[in-house]
Design an enzyme around this catalytic site. Sequence first.
Site, mmCIF file in Angstrom:
data_model
loop_
_atom_site.group_PDB
_atom_site.id
_atom_site.type_symbol
_atom_site.label_atom_id
_atom_site.label_comp_id
_atom_site.label_asym_id
_atom_site.label_seq_id
_atom_site.Cartn_x
_atom_site.Cartn_y
_atom_site.Cartn_z
ATOM 1 N N CYS A 1 0.862 -1.193 0.000
ATOM 2 C CA CYS A 1 0.000 0.000 0.000
ATOM 3 C C CYS A 1 0.890 1.233 0.000
ATOM 4 O O CYS A 1 1.805 1.343 0.804
ATOM 5 C CB CYS A 1 -0.884 -0.023 1.254
ATOM 6 S SG CYS A 1 -1.942 1.419 1.421
ATOM 7 N N TRP A 2 0.596 2.176 -0.893
ATOM 8 C CA TRP A 2 1.412 3.410 -1.013
ATOM 9 C C TRP A 2 0.795 4.528 -0.192
ATOM 10 O O TRP A 2 1.235 5.646 -0.291
ATOM 11 C CB TRP A 2 1.501 3.818 -2.481
ATOM 12 C CG TRP A 2 2.664 4.670 -2.870
ATOM 13 C CD1 TRP A 2 3.934 4.631 -2.372
ATOM 14 C CD2 TRP A 2 2.670 5.696 -3.896
ATOM 15 N NE1 TRP A 2 4.731 5.553 -3.027
ATOM 16 C CE2 TRP A 2 3.981 6.219 -3.956
ATOM 17 C CE3 TRP A 2 1.708 6.216 -4.758
ATOM 18 C CZ2 TRP A 2 4.360 7.235 -4.861
ATOM 19 C CZ3 TRP A 2 2.082 7.212 -5.650
ATOM 20 C CH2 TRP A 2 3.391 7.723 -5.693
ATOM 21 N N GLU A 3 -0.301 4.224 0.528
ATOM 22 C CA GLU A 3 -0.991 5.265 1.275
ATOM 23 C C GLU A 3 -1.349 6.418 0.340
ATOM 24 O O GLU A 3 -1.199 7.578 0.671
ATOM 25 C CB GLU A 3 -0.135 5.760 2.433
ATOM 26 C CG GLU A 3 1.314 5.612 2.102
ATOM 27 C CD GLU A 3 2.328 6.026 3.147
ATOM 28 O OE1 GLU A 3 2.898 7.096 2.985
ATOM 29 O OE2 GLU A 3 2.519 5.268 4.101
ATOM 30 N N ARG B 1 5.988 1.847 1.420
ATOM 31 C CA ARG B 1 6.292 3.277 1.476
ATOM 32 C C ARG B 1 7.641 3.555 0.802
ATOM 33 O O ARG B 1 8.631 3.908 1.398
ATOM 34 C CB ARG B 1 6.282 3.825 2.911
ATOM 35 C CG ARG B 1 6.616 5.319 2.983
ATOM 36 C CD ARG B 1 5.448 6.259 2.783
ATOM 37 N NE ARG B 1 4.798 6.289 1.501
ATOM 38 C CZ ARG B 1 5.098 7.128 0.492
ATOM 39 N NH1 ARG B 1 6.065 7.960 0.598
ATOM 40 N NH2 ARG B 1 4.405 7.123 -0.615
#
Lengths: 153, 610
Positions: A42-44, B213
């Site tokens: 997930c890359w937010e 991320r």
Amino acid sequence: MPTFVYMTNCDGCGYCVDICPSDIMHIDTTYRRAFNVEPNMCWECYSCVKACPQQAIDCRGYADFAPLGHSVRVLREEEKATVSWRIKFRDGREKNFVSPIRTTPWGSIKGPSDYAQPTSAAMRSQELAHEPETLKVEALPTLARSRFKKGLV
Amino acid sequence: MSRKTIFVDSDILVIGGGMAGCGATYESRYWGRDLKIVCVEKANIERSGAVAQGLYAINCYMGMHWNENQPEDHVRYARNDLMGLVREDLGYDIARHVDATVHKFEEWGLPIMKDPKSGRYQREGKWQIMIHGESYKPIVAEAARKAATEVYNRIMVTHLLMDSKRPNRVAGAVGFNVRTGDFYVFRAKAVIVAAGGASHIFKPRAVGEGMGRTWYAPWSSASAYALPLLAGAKMTQMENRIVLTRFKDGYGPVGAYFLHLKTYTQNAYGQDYEAFWRDSIEKMVGDYVNHHPVPTCLRNHALLEEVKAGRGPIRMVTKEAFKDPHKETVGWENFLGMTIGQAVVWASQNIDPKEINPELTTSEPYVMGSHATCSGAWASGPEDYAPPEYQWGYNRMMTVEGLFGAGDTIGGTAHKFSSGSFTEGRIAAKAAVRYINDLGNDGPEVNEREYTELRKVVYQPLENYRVGRNEIVAGTVSPSYLLPLSGLQRLEKIMDEYVGGISAHYTTNEPLLTRGLELLAMLKEDLDHLGAPDLHQLQRAWELQHRFLASECVTQHTLFRQETRWPGYYYRADHPKLDDKDWHCFTLSRYDRQSGQWEMEKAPVYHIID
Ligand SMILES: Cc1cc2nc3c(=O)[nH]c(=O)nc-3n(C[C@H](O)[C@H](O)[C@H](O)COP(=O)(O)OP(=O)(O)OC[C@H]3O[C@@H](n4cnc5c(N)ncnc54)[C@H](O)[C@@H]3O)c2cc1C
Ligand code: SF4
Ligand code: SF4
């Protein structure tokens, strides 16, 4: 911050499944509600959060570096053409921001076929669609081939 | 389970509906009114690619009509930043068209900020303009949807198809629908690859749950390089991976902070460190350090040296600027507009930049072609001025006939960013339309055997899992198959330790690279045993295959270039200096799919002279 879904808010509409660029929002076959199947991919990016009509999706900062107790909430309103944010710090401080997202009606973009057919001279030129007018300079710049020199200069 | 094979015939096939792909789709229709134009995307073009969460700036805009910059100025800027090596013909081409693209974005409804005094676009820096870009991607996607005959979302393209009549000509592509599992055979006269860059080539700093991320999106899976490589196209500058100095953990952007908010960096003891390292950098790279602005890699280098000298952490001095409420708003909205995760990190760690100067760090390396880096396919230049050695056909055509590219896909053209990528898509599309017009009836043909064989290969990981799963009780460990995540982590570890990742301080040498290639060769064999429990994991399996091939290419290039051209991006410890005598050139690679061998060569650099 990977996403998670609140059980009581989700109605299983699938909008999040349809939009997630990482293909990680899936519908749980038992509960018929969405969940994040692969939080570590997930890359937010908040695409699913913005798309959820029920505000059922939230994010919780990545466990490996984000302490608990924060929140970043978003409301994207297409009719108002705004996006609103509420940031809550772990210590309770809050910040709010609102930005415009579009200046024209949704769906109003003229497709390329709505313009006059380009001439064959234009096809042979180096100009792209709507040039040179859209460049707002008289002519598309070019270079003489002789301006290029090989090696260190 | 029975899976259908679905055939889609088109004139132009655009692979990837990100910035470049949307530009290519729009322009294809403008010039090719009667053509069938198909855009195929593994996600949903409404929010796909690197711009999925939006952007807060357009980083490539000349402002020619205000006499702010001319295309040649941009070429010089990109050349200096990349230590002398860019395809100046291609860069000039993007720069001369990019203003028209940005003016179109504004007309379509993208909110571009204006300078209240001059009425011009609000500059963030010399090349950047500021936008409220939350809906940048939906706006651009709307334009593409209006242009395409059909858009196919959720199809992962795995291979290109070749013409059965002429061996070096493309004929389409195959892929599978991630939702239905159906197999797609796209037959096309011209193919434009616009599949974005590559994250998760090197091990990221974030671990476990935070692995996603990364600075570049986790879905940037190197298809842009693997698809052309498998078709025999040449790649250039694949060693030129990029490392970014960003806010710690969230990788929030720093451009607006440096340029617009005028914040600056210092070491843990409040000292300016960049000036301190200048002389030692000059010994490594010569005069390049005296260029303005100082090349991105060299600024990274100074930061890395300062940290190694024990004077970290490096901090961005924000306390002064953030006293101004306007600047504070810009600082936060900058994240909310393009890297929301950074706002989350600061909220979670109680970092208010008004009171705390936040930490910076350097990221793991990435492979892409549109930022301060220029990895990608070797492409033909513009017809009106490109030097003959750079021109073998149509603009942006690769070394395979009928195969075009744009954005992160195309090498040698740094600093194109979102607007330049869209522009390059337009350039490639017009050339592709011209190519099709010239083809007449001599279109490519697809051999049934080719796609039938590929169909088997594509679904093999599902089969591997189905069979192997019966051997074990439960869990992720099997002696006969490898899950895509396990394969990815092995790849990242090899690249990290042997090819210059974070844990090696971006340093490598010939023995390390040679050993890395041995380990990659074993991984390659193991990838035949990938096991995918479902279609989602099948997508991950193919993303991994694409990342693998790009990684092997990066390693070959890094081995080939015997110098340290970009300290701060990576170091060849056995050749620690920049060597303009032997290496003022591009590196080119070509992969032979049959033999698995790589061929390397040098290509000349041409500069625009005054
Ligand atoms: C955090 C961040 C900040 C940035 N900041 C700025 C900025 O301020 N200003 C600026 O101008 N630029 C900025 N950029 C750069 C900009 O986003 C890129 O230059 C641009 O998006 C590159 O365009 P592209 O079309 O090559 O790739 P992308 O836009 O990533 O598009 C690639 C597309 O291909 C699809 N795809 C990939 N593989 C396949 C496959 N196998 N089959 C089918 N489809 C596939 C992807 O899903 C995606 O839609 C930033 C990027 C990031 C990540
Ligand atoms: S935040 Fe983005 S990557 Fe994460 S689940 Fe939502 S849409 Fe997918
Ligand atoms: S969009 Fe919201 S309501 Fe719909 S399935 Fe997803 S989480 Fe549930």
